[in-house]
Design a protein around this motif. Structure first.
Motif, PDB file in Angstrom:
ATOM      1  N   TYR A  43       0.839  -1.210   0.000  1.00 51.90           N
ATOM      2  CA  TYR A  43       0.000   0.000   0.000  1.00 51.90           C
ATOM      3  C   TYR A  43       0.873   1.259   0.000  1.00 51.90           C
ATOM      4  O   TYR A  43       0.550   2.257  -0.671  1.00 51.90           O
ATOM      5  CB  TYR A  43      -0.912  -0.033   1.224  1.00 51.90           C
ATOM      6  N   SER A  48      -3.233   4.073  -3.924  1.00 52.77           N
ATOM      7  CA  SER A  48      -4.577   4.183  -4.525  1.00 52.77           C
ATOM      8  C   SER A  48      -5.093   2.833  -5.024  1.00 52.77           C
ATOM      9  O   SER A  48      -6.147   2.769  -5.657  1.00 52.77           O
ATOM     10  CB  SER A  48      -4.548   5.186  -5.687  1.00 52.77           C
ATOM     11  N   ASN A  49      -4.352   1.779  -4.724  1.00 54.13           N
ATOM     12  CA  ASN A  49      -4.752   0.445  -5.165  1.00 54.13           C
ATOM     13  C   ASN A  49      -5.891  -0.076  -4.288  1.00 54.13           C
ATOM     14  O   ASN A  49      -5.695  -0.367  -3.101  1.00 54.13           O
ATOM     15  CB  ASN A  49      -3.542  -0.503  -5.107  1.00 54.13           C
ATOM     16  N   ARG A  79      -8.887  11.668   1.530  1.00 53.26           N
ATOM     17  CA  ARG A  79      -8.009  11.754   0.359  1.00 53.26           C
ATOM     18  C   ARG A  79      -8.676  11.262  -0.921  1.00 53.26           C
ATOM     19  O   ARG A  79      -8.465  11.804  -2.011  1.00 53.26           O
ATOM     20  CB  ARG A  79      -6.740  10.927   0.642  1.00 53.26           C
ATOM     21  N   ILE A  80      -9.499  10.194  -0.807  1.00 52.67           N
ATOM     22  CA  ILE A  80     -10.106   9.573  -1.990  1.00 52.67           C
ATOM     23  C   ILE A  80     -11.623   9.556  -1.842  1.00 52.67           C
ATOM     24  O   ILE A  80     -12.154   9.055  -0.841  1.00 52.67           O
ATOM     25  CB  ILE A  80      -9.602   8.122  -2.180  1.00 52.67           C
ATOM     26  N   TYR A  82     -14.429   7.755  -2.800  1.00 51.28           N
ATOM     27  CA  TYR A  82     -14.809   6.455  -3.351  1.00 51.28           C
ATOM     28  C   TYR A  82     -15.942   5.900  -2.478  1.00 51.28           C
ATOM     29  O   TYR A  82     -15.702   5.407  -1.357  1.00 51.28           O
ATOM     30  CB  TYR A  82     -13.596   5.515  -3.350  1.00 51.28           C
TER      31      TYR A  82
END
Length: 591
Positions: A43, A48-49, A79-80, A82
């Motif tokens: 990670y 971002s995986n 941060r993301i 999703y």
């Protein structure tokens, strides 16, 4: 420098891949601390995986480190953006028995679909990953309302199936088939897991009602096609025929589906409805090829069922067909069938041979000539003119090497040699055929080889084997009564020899042809009682089960025999068929 740079990239990729494999292996073995360490390293290099993120979450949860998961996800969501992380956070709360916060996050994830409808892919998949099926359904249904171009009926059908909501599952499957017609065969396979051959099965009734309701609301040939398919699974060919006629009346482009139905009914020995369908094809078809095939198949059924006194009528029908369609290469199959009828039913072998010799004068391909010669050879075997028959069979082998018909001719060479008592030559041919590309020929060759090899050494004169071969020839000649009597002689005079089991089995087959099912039952039971360790035991189980199921109406006895094959004879050629019949009798879904 460029080479060094490429080499560095390759080495880095290899190490990265090895770390991934190592992390998966630790997780699989339950060594979660080491797995977590490896996933965190991965990670750090690829933050971002999504896969590594999910694995870190799962590994923490396996270690019951729920607070660490919450902290990790909240920081990550800063941060993301999703929305599936909301599902992961909600599920983490659920694992802590904090159902209130779990529901809040699930609802947020579903609400994200309103903002951006494509979020459904990640959100619904995440719900399904945690078996949160109700939430996944809500997500998929919301997205379909917001964007009618989206169709998640296939995903919904699978979820409804898992939930046991059979009606909604069937509805979703057929809605998807309507939306995506090329998927129809896959949809049928999926539905077949939930229906059975029993028309009274609850799921069958539900499926039929769903289709009938659809047909009332908005007629569509797809509903008729699926109804026909259901009725075929239930072996209710009359009802399937009604649906196929309805389809043809609205879309009279071709009759291939009705032809297919007729052949299925015929193969299932549902001869009355098969004859009705073939007659319909003859009356309805506009092209001569379809008419000719229907006439041919109808004649085969009529011949199989006719008594000797009706043979003249059948002969007349053949002659009328040749008058209508001619004796050209296009009617070759009908010509071969007529010659077979003349020889094997009318006992007019000379006439049959002369007829086929005229057929050979037509402009035929090599394969077509081989088909004619194969029948000529059979007629000569019928007359016990074995050497002349071998000439025709050998010509086929020479002219069409390595073809299926060439292998069939080789098998007939072996069979003719066996009939005339030349067991050594027959065996040599059968050894070659064990590797035949045709499984049917390979199996037949193996069976005959075992028959010869198991019995040729028992008696130096091979008396019993020669008698059996003669009985086998009589059966080939349709002289069933004499064959049965000769087999009785073997059973009486050779009681201590291994051929007894084979004689019992052959005689049982002849009793079945003559519809003397109780006598066949007695023979199969004798094999089961006295030759349980022999090679015919699974054959006896399967054939006797068929008599119990289809002729004597004793389904429980049939089921018990199918069960014996399933549990004691997994290597049997009947295993798959026995399992299917067993499940059908038990009321299971079709597989």
């Amino acid at each position: 420098m460029r080479f060094i740079h490429i080499l560095f990239i390759l080495i880095s990729t290899t190490v990265f891949s090895q770390n991934d494999i190592l992390a998966k292996e630790y997780f699989k073995k339950g060594d979660f601390q080491k797995a977590l360490y490896e996933y965190k390293k991965l990670y750090a290099k690829s933050p971002s995986n999504i896969n590594y993120i999910n694995q870190i979450v799962s590994t923490h949860q396996q270690l019951e480190q729920y607070e660490e998961v919450e902290t990790f996800l909240l920081k990550l969501m800063e941060r993301i953006n999703y929305p599936a992380f909301l599902v992961e956070l909600g599920y983490n709360y659920q694992l802590k028995n904090d159902l209130e916060n779990a529901t809040i996050n699930y609802n947020k994830a579903i609400a994200s679909i309103d903002t951006k409808v494509s979020n459904v892919f990640a959100v619904a998949r995440s719900f399904q990953g945690h078996t949160l099926l109700n939430e996944a359904v809500i997500a998929y249904e919301k997205a379909m309302v917001l964007n009618p171009d989206f169709n998640f009926n296939l995903q919904l059908a699978k979820i409804y199936g898992e939930q046991g909501n059979i009606e909604k599952m069937f509805t979703s499957y057929i809605d998807f088939a309507e939306y995506n017609p090329p998927s129809l065969n896959n949809i049928k396979r999926a539905i077949s897991e939930f229906i059975s051959e029993n028309s009274a099965n609850e799921n069958n009734i539900i499926f039929r009602k769903v289709l009938l309701k659809k047909n009332q609301q908005e007629p569509n040939l797809l509903w008729n096609e699926l109804l026909s398919w259901l009725f075929i699974q239930q072996k209710d060919f009359n009802k399937a025929f009604i649906q196929e006629k309805a389809i043809f009346n609205r879309q009279p482009d071709n009759l291939s589906k009705i032809e297919e139905l007729a052949l299925i009914a015929s193969n299932e020995n549902e001869n009355d409805i098969a004859k009705d369908i073939f007659t319909y094809l003859i009356e309805t078809a506009q092209d001569s090829n379809t008419k000719l095939k229907a006439h041919y198949n109808l004649l085969q059924l009529e011949t199989k069922e006719s008594l000797k006194e009706n043979y003249t009528t059948i002969n007349t029908k053949y002659l009328e067909l040749f008058k209508e369609f001619g004796t050209f290469s296009q009617t070759l199959k009908l010509q071969i069938a007529y010659a077979h009828f003349l020889a094997f039913y009318m006992n007019e072998t000379s006439k049959a041979t002369a007829f086929l010799e005229n057929t050979l004068k037509l402009p035929l391909t090599k394969l077509q000539k081989a088909e004619v010669k194969l029948e000529l050879g059979d007629i000569l075997v019928l007359q016990e003119k074995f050497n002349k028959a071998l000439i025709y069979y050998t010509q086929i082998q020479r002219n069409l090497k390595n073809s299926t018909i060439s292998q069939e001719a080789r098998y007939k060479v072996a069979k003719a040699s066996y009939y005339k008592g030349d067991f050594k030559w027959a065996e040599s041919q059968l050894k070659i055929l064990k590797a035949s590309t045709s499984q049917l020929i390979a199996n037949d060759a193996l069976d005959l080889k075992l028959l010869i090899s198991d019995n040729k050494y028992e008696d130096s004169l091979q008396t019993a084997l020669k008698l059996y071969a003669k009985a086998d020839l009589l059966a080939f000649q349709n002289n069933y009564e004499t064959s049965i009597k000769l087999l009785n002689k073997i059973l009486a005079d050779h009681k201590t020899e291994p051929i007894i089991a084979q004689a019992l089995y052959k005689q049982a087959q002849l009793f079945e042809i003559k519809k003397q099912y109780e006598k066949a039952e007695a023979n199969y039971e004798a094999i089961i009682a006295n030759y349980r360790e022999g090679i015919l035991i699974d054959d006896a189980y399967f054939k006797l089960a068929g008599i119990y199921e289809k002729q004597l109406n004793l389904p429980q006895k049939a089921k018990a025999l199918y069960e014996l094959i399933i549990f004691n004879h997994a290597d049997s050629i009947y295993f798959v068929a026995a399992r299917k019949r067993y499940r059908a009798l038990r009321g299971d879904a079709i597989n």
